[in-house]
Design an enzyme around this catalytic site. Structure first.
Site, short mmCIF file in Angstrom:
data_model
loop_
_atom_site.label_atom_id
_atom_site.label_comp_id
_atom_site.label_asym_id
_atom_site.label_seq_id
_atom_site.Cartn_x
_atom_site.Cartn_y
_atom_site.Cartn_z
N HIS B 243 0.85 -1.18 0.00
CA HIS B 243 0.00 0.00 0.00
C HIS B 243 0.89 1.24 0.00
O HIS B 243 1.91 1.27 0.69
CB HIS B 243 -0.90 0.04 1.25
CG HIS B 243 -2.10 -0.83 1.13
ND1 HIS B 243 -2.71 -1.41 2.21
CD2 HIS B 243 -2.82 -1.22 0.04
CE1 HIS B 243 -3.75 -2.11 1.79
NE2 HIS B 243 -3.83 -2.03 0.48
N TYR B 244 0.48 2.24 -0.79
CA TYR B 244 1.12 3.54 -0.67
C TYR B 244 0.03 4.57 -0.80
O TYR B 244 -0.65 4.62 -1.81
CB TYR B 244 2.19 3.78 -1.74
CG TYR B 244 3.05 4.95 -1.33
CD1 TYR B 244 4.03 4.79 -0.36
CD2 TYR B 244 2.86 6.22 -1.88
CE1 TYR B 244 4.79 5.87 0.04
CE2 TYR B 244 3.63 7.29 -1.47
CZ TYR B 244 4.59 7.11 -0.51
OH TYR B 244 5.36 8.17 -0.09
N PRO B 246 0.93 3.48 3.17
CA PRO B 246 0.52 2.39 4.06
C PRO B 246 -0.13 2.94 5.33
O PRO B 246 -0.11 4.15 5.57
CB PRO B 246 1.86 1.72 4.40
CG PRO B 246 2.85 2.84 4.34
CD PRO B 246 2.37 3.77 3.25
N TYR B 249 4.22 2.59 9.26
CA TYR B 249 5.44 2.82 8.52
C TYR B 249 6.56 1.84 8.87
O TYR B 249 7.65 2.23 9.22
CB TYR B 249 5.85 4.29 8.64
CG TYR B 249 4.80 5.14 7.94
CD1 TYR B 249 4.85 5.30 6.57
CD2 TYR B 249 3.71 5.67 8.63
CE1 TYR B 249 3.87 6.01 5.90
CE2 TYR B 249 2.73 6.38 7.97
CZ TYR B 249 2.81 6.54 6.59
OH TYR B 249 1.84 7.21 5.92
N HIS B 250 6.22 0.54 8.76
CA HIS B 250 7.23 -0.52 8.76
C HIS B 250 6.94 -1.35 7.52
O HIS B 250 5.79 -1.74 7.29
CB HIS B 250 7.10 -1.39 10.03
CG HIS B 250 8.03 -2.57 10.01
ND1 HIS B 250 9.28 -2.54 10.57
CD2 HIS B 250 7.89 -3.81 9.48
CE1 HIS B 250 9.87 -3.71 10.39
NE2 HIS B 250 9.05 -4.50 9.73
N HIS B 252 5.84 -3.68 4.85
CA HIS B 252 5.04 -4.90 4.87
C HIS B 252 4.37 -5.12 3.51
O HIS B 252 4.20 -4.19 2.73
CB HIS B 252 3.99 -4.85 5.99
CG HIS B 252 3.04 -3.71 5.91
ND1 HIS B 252 3.39 -2.43 6.29
CD2 HIS B 252 1.76 -3.62 5.50
CE1 HIS B 252 2.36 -1.62 6.12
NE2 HIS B 252 1.34 -2.31 5.62
N HIS B 254 1.14 -7.23 1.40
CA HIS B 254 -0.13 -7.95 1.47
C HIS B 254 -0.12 -9.07 0.44
O HIS B 254 0.37 -8.89 -0.67
CB HIS B 254 -1.30 -7.01 1.15
CG HIS B 254 -1.48 -5.92 2.15
ND1 HIS B 254 -2.37 -6.01 3.19
CD2 HIS B 254 -0.87 -4.73 2.29
CE1 HIS B 254 -2.30 -4.92 3.92
NE2 HIS B 254 -1.39 -4.12 3.40
#
Lengths: 312, 312
Positions: B243-244, B246, B249-250, B252, B254
């Site tokens: 996702h951007y 997200p 903010y670590h 990851h 999907h």
């Protein structure tokens, strides 16, 4: 009873309504849980028919919502946890329809295939696969008058009354039309289609870095014209995207309201925004284009791209 | 009548069912036409409550579909054209529930905000906006222990029993978990989450061309492990995306089944596939990265990115 024929089937609203009573269930073609609809194959008067049953959307006026709350019957508690409660229930309000039906009758094998559940596959089209296999296949898709309907619209021969805006220019020209899925009224579900006058572009794969000024100019014109025709929308409330692969191989752009609930057509692996294509072209070296990158997308197992190219 | 308290509300299934009868309509918070559901604000016993009414999905067994076809009443023909017929109708089958209800009671202002319709805006984050405004804002989002829950999972302190697969390596390590939305059973709606062991990456913006070997290695490992744990899925049936922006903010990833009906989380303007990020990095010059391109995405007007940065 009128004899059903293609073209002019001699139906009235009354005889059309009675068709459903004659529908004999054969089998389920596809069920879409989130959209609350199913496509059923059956028979009417000895001919195949497809019946699509969908749950109706809720009406949004105050009176209808009050009525809907009041018409909830047979409430059964399923589960509860802290402040959250889940139930099942029945709607009991015959004053408003709660189903939508669509019937295709008589239908062909092609309709049955179209509405059957189709396994999907993710494929990666490298520049090499594109050049050697996909591009020649695309060119074949443009033969035999398959794009005649597009050229008819561009030339002002058909669908003249549908055109929302026409910008005449052999290079930067385009025709703006409502998508066939749009009701042409509800701004919240706006869906427009842009056909470019340029006929040399089969898909975004044909876009080169040198096309950036053309693409940016058209992007600006489109935003200006759409927000001009629909002043309730601002420029940051419309989404402009391409499909890859597209359904037909003449360059076209989809325009939707950013508030539209996304369907398959706006999902990653199928759609790419115009802004992304511009950004990609910008970061490519001079002389390069969209044909020089790898593209990964999702196709159905019954598409020719899967049967003839990726699974061959 | 039991007194309703948070935590232990003293409810039984029977008293829970009766809550709906006491619901007094106030106003519509949000209506989702495609999902056929609406979120309604009301009052029960002097306290605020949110009622979500959704149309039920159709049952898929043969008997239920036959029954559904037979229970269609009040059929009214809306339109017909050639072999296509459209109708409205009512469902008349009380043997199966056709509504799902969810009640939140008592609810807070936070619940009301969460379920209210939120205007969306499309924004373009140039490399300059990212460097000067968004990146510092992201760094602030990582402060004050906000990522403690992620590190707890990575360190094996919490959710240990949820972990599906753990690859221990300070560089290429990751933890594979079910997403909280997934029921952990239905393969068709599979939704997994991958947390990387690397803690230096806040988002895809931190990925550089030099990270390509790392990203490709992890991509291969993920596909191998997921298809190993779920052998009914082949490698071209899973979608891997970021996702951007997200939610946290670590870094990851999907992972979903490509057959999943797309929701907002898989739409262009929100999601970007891992393959696309790889392809983008590949076409960038040496030394460059995702921080050097323009990214266009959709955010809610109530998000801080809109209020504090793009609309400031």
């Amino acid at each position: 009873m009128a004899i059903v024929e293609n073209g002019d089937n001699g139906m009235t609203s009354e005889t059309a309504s009675k068709l459903i009573d004659e529908f004999v269930y054969k089998r389920l073609l596809r069920s879409e849980a989130q959209d609350r609809r199913m496509f059923i194959l059956g028979e009417i008067r000895g001919e195949q028919a497809i019946l699509c049953i969908s749950r109706g959307a809720f009406h949004q006026d105050d009176a209808a919502i009050r009525a809907a709350c009041g018409a909830v019957k047979n409430i059964e508690s399923i589960q509860f946890n802290d402040i959250y409660f889940w139930y099942s229930a029945n709607a009991d309000d015959v004053s408003r329809p709660d189903l939508q039906l669509k019937l295709i009758y008589p239908c062909t094998e092609k309709h049955i295939r179209k509405y059957s559940a189709q396994p999907l596959r993710k494929v990666t089209e490298t520049p090499e696969i594109y050049q050697t296999l996909v591009r020649p296949w695309m060119q074949k898709q443009r033969e035999g008058g398959r794009l005649k309907w597009v050229y008819n619209i561009l030339d002002g021969i058909t669908e003249v009354e549908d055109v929302i805006f026409r910008h005449n220019d052999p290079l930067t020209g385009f025709v703006l039309l409502p998508d066939s899925q749009w009701d042409r009224k509800t701004l919240g579900t706006l869906h427009l289609l842009v056909l470019t006058e340029r006929r040399d572009l089969m898909s975004i794969r044909d876009l080169k870095k040198s096309d950036l000024p053309w693409l940016k100019l058209m992007y600006g014109n489109l935003i200006r014209e759409v927000t001009g025709v629909y002043p309730a929308l601002s420029k940051d409330e419309i989404q402009l995207y391409f499909h890859y692969q597209p359904t037909y191989y003449h360059m076209h752009i989809h325009i939707t309201n950013v508030h539209t609930e996304p369907t398959g057509g706006q999902a990653i692996g199928k759609a790419i925004t115009v802004e992304d294509v511009i950004s990609r072209l910008e970061s490519l070296p001079e002389g390069k284009g969209m044909a020089d990158i790898s593209m990964t997308y999702v196709i159905g197992e019954s598409s020719e791209l899967w049967t003839d190219i990726f699974n061959a």
